[in-house]
Design a protein around this motif. Structure first.
Motif, PDB file in Angstrom:
ATOM      1  N   SER A  28       0.858  -1.186   0.000  1.00  0.00           N
ATOM      2  CA  SER A  28       0.000   0.000   0.000  1.00  0.00           C
ATOM      3  C   SER A  28       0.889   1.228   0.000  1.00  0.00           C
ATOM      4  N   ILE A  66       5.650  -7.312   6.251  1.00  0.00           N
ATOM      5  CA  ILE A  66       5.343  -6.114   5.464  1.00  0.00           C
ATOM      6  C   ILE A  66       5.930  -4.917   6.209  1.00  0.00           C
ATOM      7  N   ASN A 117      -2.682   5.145   3.926  1.00  0.00           N
ATOM      8  CA  ASN A 117      -2.134   3.831   3.565  1.00  0.00           C
ATOM      9  C   ASN A 117      -3.178   2.736   3.751  1.00  0.00           C
ATOM     10  N   LYS A 118      -3.933   2.845   4.837  1.00  0.00           N
ATOM     11  CA  LYS A 118      -4.908   1.788   5.142  1.00  0.00           C
ATOM     12  C   LYS A 118      -6.011   1.752   4.081  1.00  0.00           C
ATOM     13  N   ARG A 120      -4.927   0.398   0.526  1.00  0.00           N
ATOM     14  CA  ARG A 120      -4.928  -1.066   0.486  1.00  0.00           C
ATOM     15  C   ARG A 120      -6.364  -1.599   0.357  1.00  0.00           C
ATOM     16  N   PHE A 137      -3.747  -4.076  11.353  1.00  0.00           N
ATOM     17  CA  PHE A 137      -2.960  -3.000  10.744  1.00  0.00           C
ATOM     18  C   PHE A 137      -3.361  -1.710  11.429  1.00  0.00           C
ATOM     19  N   GLU A 138      -2.460  -1.181  12.273  1.00  0.00           N
ATOM     20  CA  GLU A 138      -2.850  -0.085  13.164  1.00  0.00           C
ATOM     21  C   GLU A 138      -2.031   1.171  12.934  1.00  0.00           C
ATOM     22  N   ALA A 154       2.424   1.820  12.663  1.00  0.00           N
ATOM     23  CA  ALA A 154       2.909   0.446  12.547  1.00  0.00           C
ATOM     24  C   ALA A 154       4.122   0.408  11.618  1.00  0.00           C
ATOM     25  N   PRO A 155       5.338   0.267  12.152  1.00  0.00           N
ATOM     26  CA  PRO A 155       6.516   0.142  11.281  1.00  0.00           C
ATOM     27  C   PRO A 155       6.486  -1.143  10.457  1.00  0.00           C
ATOM     28  N   SER A 156       5.732  -2.139  10.911  1.00  0.00           N
ATOM     29  CA  SER A 156       5.576  -3.359  10.113  1.00  0.00           C
ATOM     30  C   SER A 156       4.231  -3.999  10.404  1.00  0.00           C
ATOM     31  N   VAL A 157       3.796  -4.810   9.465  1.00  0.00           N
ATOM     32  CA  VAL A 157       2.528  -5.532   9.561  1.00  0.00           C
ATOM     33  C   VAL A 157       2.831  -6.992   9.260  1.00  0.00           C
ATOM     34  N   ASP A 158       2.180  -7.904   9.960  1.00  0.00           N
ATOM     35  CA  ASP A 158       2.389  -9.325   9.673  1.00  0.00           C
ATOM     36  C   ASP A 158       1.965  -9.644   8.245  1.00  0.00           C
ATOM     37  N   SER A 159       2.708 -10.522   7.570  1.00  0.00           N
ATOM     38  CA  SER A 159       2.290 -10.989   6.249  1.00  0.00           C
ATOM     39  C   SER A 159       0.888 -11.576   6.351  1.00  0.00           C
ATOM     40  N   GLY A 160       0.039 -11.213   5.392  1.00  0.00           N
ATOM     41  CA  GLY A 160      -1.346 -11.665   5.447  1.00  0.00           C
ATOM     42  C   GLY A 160      -2.192 -10.874   6.411  1.00  0.00           C
ATOM     43  N   GLY A 161      -1.613  -9.824   6.986  1.00  0.00           N
ATOM     44  CA  GLY A 161      -2.320  -9.061   8.001  1.00  0.00           C
ATOM     45  C   GLY A 161      -3.228  -8.003   7.410  1.00  0.00           C
ATOM     46  N   GLY A 162      -3.842  -7.226   8.301  1.00  0.00           N
ATOM     47  CA  GLY A 162      -4.682  -6.119   7.884  1.00  0.00           C
ATOM     48  C   GLY A 162      -6.157  -6.451   7.822  1.00  0.00           C
TER      49      GLY A 162
END
Lengths: 135, 382
Positions: free
Chosen positions: A49, A83, B140-141, B144, B240-241, B244-252
């Motif tokens: 994104s 990510i 960004n949120k 996506r 996804f908050e 957040a410097p990173s997000v888990d793969s498959g997250g959000g």
């Protein structure tokens, strides 16, 4: 670099993530906790994104130049890892698209500074430069 | 267990009120709520107060009277008001008390919220690089979400257009001038794809709710507006908050909102299809869109059609943000979640005037969400 422990010393550099020693989950940056083991992350990923920061963030905490030019920032999926949030570099705003292939580079937080502070950024694969550290 | 009823509501108008502190705006709302309920400050047995940036709520006893009342302060990010309300209803449900207060207020400086990394357990460089920006995260949120579910920028505009249109009829709202859809779309971008009309602003305001046991409410002779559910949840893995410097793969996908909503519907014993009016967190236009799905009112992607058909307008099947929401009222953090409940009580009493949902609604839903992944939901029934 803007902080210690964000990227490896090698050329070209890699981001350093943290692997949870119990669950195996990877996060970025590596938390300063014994529960996480530092791991170099892959240099390539796909854009997950993005947006454009169109106004100058407040200082503090922002340490960028007083003269503000909008910049792109997004999230890049590093396959099988995590990510990560990152500045996007060397790409026109209207050429940015989710899914595009990107690679890690380092750019100057203030391109006009004589001794610039570097931050991690991702750029389109085709944008590779010989130095790998251009602004 | 006896139901908890809302027997009095009061509000100090949102926006900018120079010369009046946040606490004074909170106390103003309390006096209004007491008058609305027909009770005196001395009758109030307990209070929960929420404020993020405008001082300790309990100090308002200096203005309301030194009755010795039990007064507990709540600070819980954007869920502060919801948390105050949750706590207040528990005090009545437990049988400990039968008349109490939930009050929220705030007064933020102009401009975007200025968050500092240390407050969120983040390294300093994250702020230095320019990432401690809520608008940036929200952009960004939604980028996506729009990519995954086929939401167009025009739908973002429709949400904002509806907010300002509804607020024309809400005396407590801040921005009460309608803004044409074309102007919203053509306005300067703040963070792509959001233009300046698609974000709410930090603001000021105060809201107070008087809660009573059902027995006490009947004794007061008040119309019975029952608080059927009040829930608050924090984030699950992979969400996804903000910041957040990173997000888990498959997250959000997973979110605190989904958890709070599911728990609230289970508590109330009804489903999303039974709700007649909803106030959903809309700090930016896309938040309302995502929250329509996260709260269970539609599936991801269906919002595009819902908005094109006006289904969330006052006259639609599920009116959403009937007072203009955060977009038109602004966001005083401590008061924002309670404003939603205030508006729902107005709607259930039939007192909405030009913004009244037709058909005498009997169920109303409210939802707040915020950093760093907190959400609070209420369901009211008349």
């Amino acid at each position: 670099m803007i902080a210690e422990g964000l990227v490896t010393d090698e050329q070209p550099p890699r981001l350093i993530g943290g692997r949870d020693r119990e669950s195996g989950r990877i996060v970025f940056p590596c938390p300063p906790s014994p529960g996480f083991e530092p791991v170099p992350l892959g240099r390539h990923g796909r854009l997950w994104s993005w947006t454009v920061q169109r106004y100058r963030p407040k200082s503090p905490p922002y340490a960028g130049p007083a003269a503000f030019e909008p910049w792109a920032v997004g999230y890049v999926e590093l396959p099988g890892e995590v990510i990560v949030e990152s500045r996007l570099a060397h790409v026109a705003f209207d050429a940015i698209a989710i899914g595009m292939e990107l690679e890690l580079t380092l750019i100057a937080l203030d391109p006009a500074a004589t001794e610039p502070v570097l931050i991690p950024a991702f750029q389109p694969l085709a944008a590779s430069q010989p130095e790998g550290a251009g602004a | 267990m006896s139901d908890v009823c809302i027997v009095g509501i009061g509000i100090h108008r949102f926006g900018r009120t120079d010369g009046l502190s946040g606490i004074e705006q909170g106390a103003f709302a309390v006096r209004r709520a007491l008058a609305d309920a027909g009770v005196a400050w001395g009758d109030i047995q307990f209070a929960y107060g929420s404020s993020d940036a405008a001082g300790n709520p309990d100090t308002m006893v200096e203005q309301l009277g030194f009755t010795g009342v039990q007064f507990i302060n709540v600070r819980n990010g954007c869920a502060a008001g919801g948390s105050a309300l949750f706590s207040a209803q528990m005090a009545i449900k437990s049988g400990e008390f039968d008349l109490g207060l939930a009050v929220g207020f705030d007064k933020h400086p102009r401009g975007a919220f200025n968050a500092l990394p240390a407050e969120y357990n983040l390294p300093e460089w994250y702020g230095e690089a320019g990432y401690m920006i809520t608008t940036q995260f929200f952009a960004n949120k939604i980028t996506r979400y729009m990519h995954l579910h086929g939401i167009s920028p025009l739908s973002l505009g429709r949400v904002a257009e509806k907010a300002y249109r509804n607020a024309v009829h809400a005396p407590h709202a801040w921005r009460r001038q309608p803004v044409p859809l074309a102007d919203i779309m053509a306005a300067p971008l703040v963070s792509d794809p959001y233009t300046k009309y698609m974000f709410c602003s930090p603001a000021e305001g105060g809201v107070a709710l008087i809660l009573a046991s059902e027995k006490k409410a009947r004794a007061l002779g008040a119309p019975l507006v029952r608080l059927k559910a009040a829930t608050m949840r924090t984030r699950p893995p992979g969400s996804f908050e903000v910041f957040a410097p990173s997000v888990d793969s498959g997250g959000g996908v997973a979110s605190a909102t989904r958890l709070a909503a599911a728990a609230a519907f289970a508590q109330a014993g009804i489903g999303p299809e039974d709700i007649a009016v909803a106030q959903l967190q809309d700090t930016e236009a896309g938040a309302e869109i995502m929250h329509m799905a996260e709260n269970g009112f539609c599936r991801d992607g269906e919002q595009e059609q819902w908005l094109a058909e006006g289904r969330t307008a006052i006259s639609g099947r599920l009116p959403v943000n009937t007072d203009g929401g955060c977009l038109a009222c602004g966001e005083p953090i401590g008061a924002s979640g309670l404003r939603q409940v205030y508006e729902n009580v107005v709607q259930l009493r039939g007192g909405g005037g030009g913004r009244q949902v037709p058909g005498s609604p009997t169920t109303a839903y409210s939802h707040v969400y915020g950093a760093p992944g907190v959400s609070a939901v209420t369901i009211l029934e008349r």
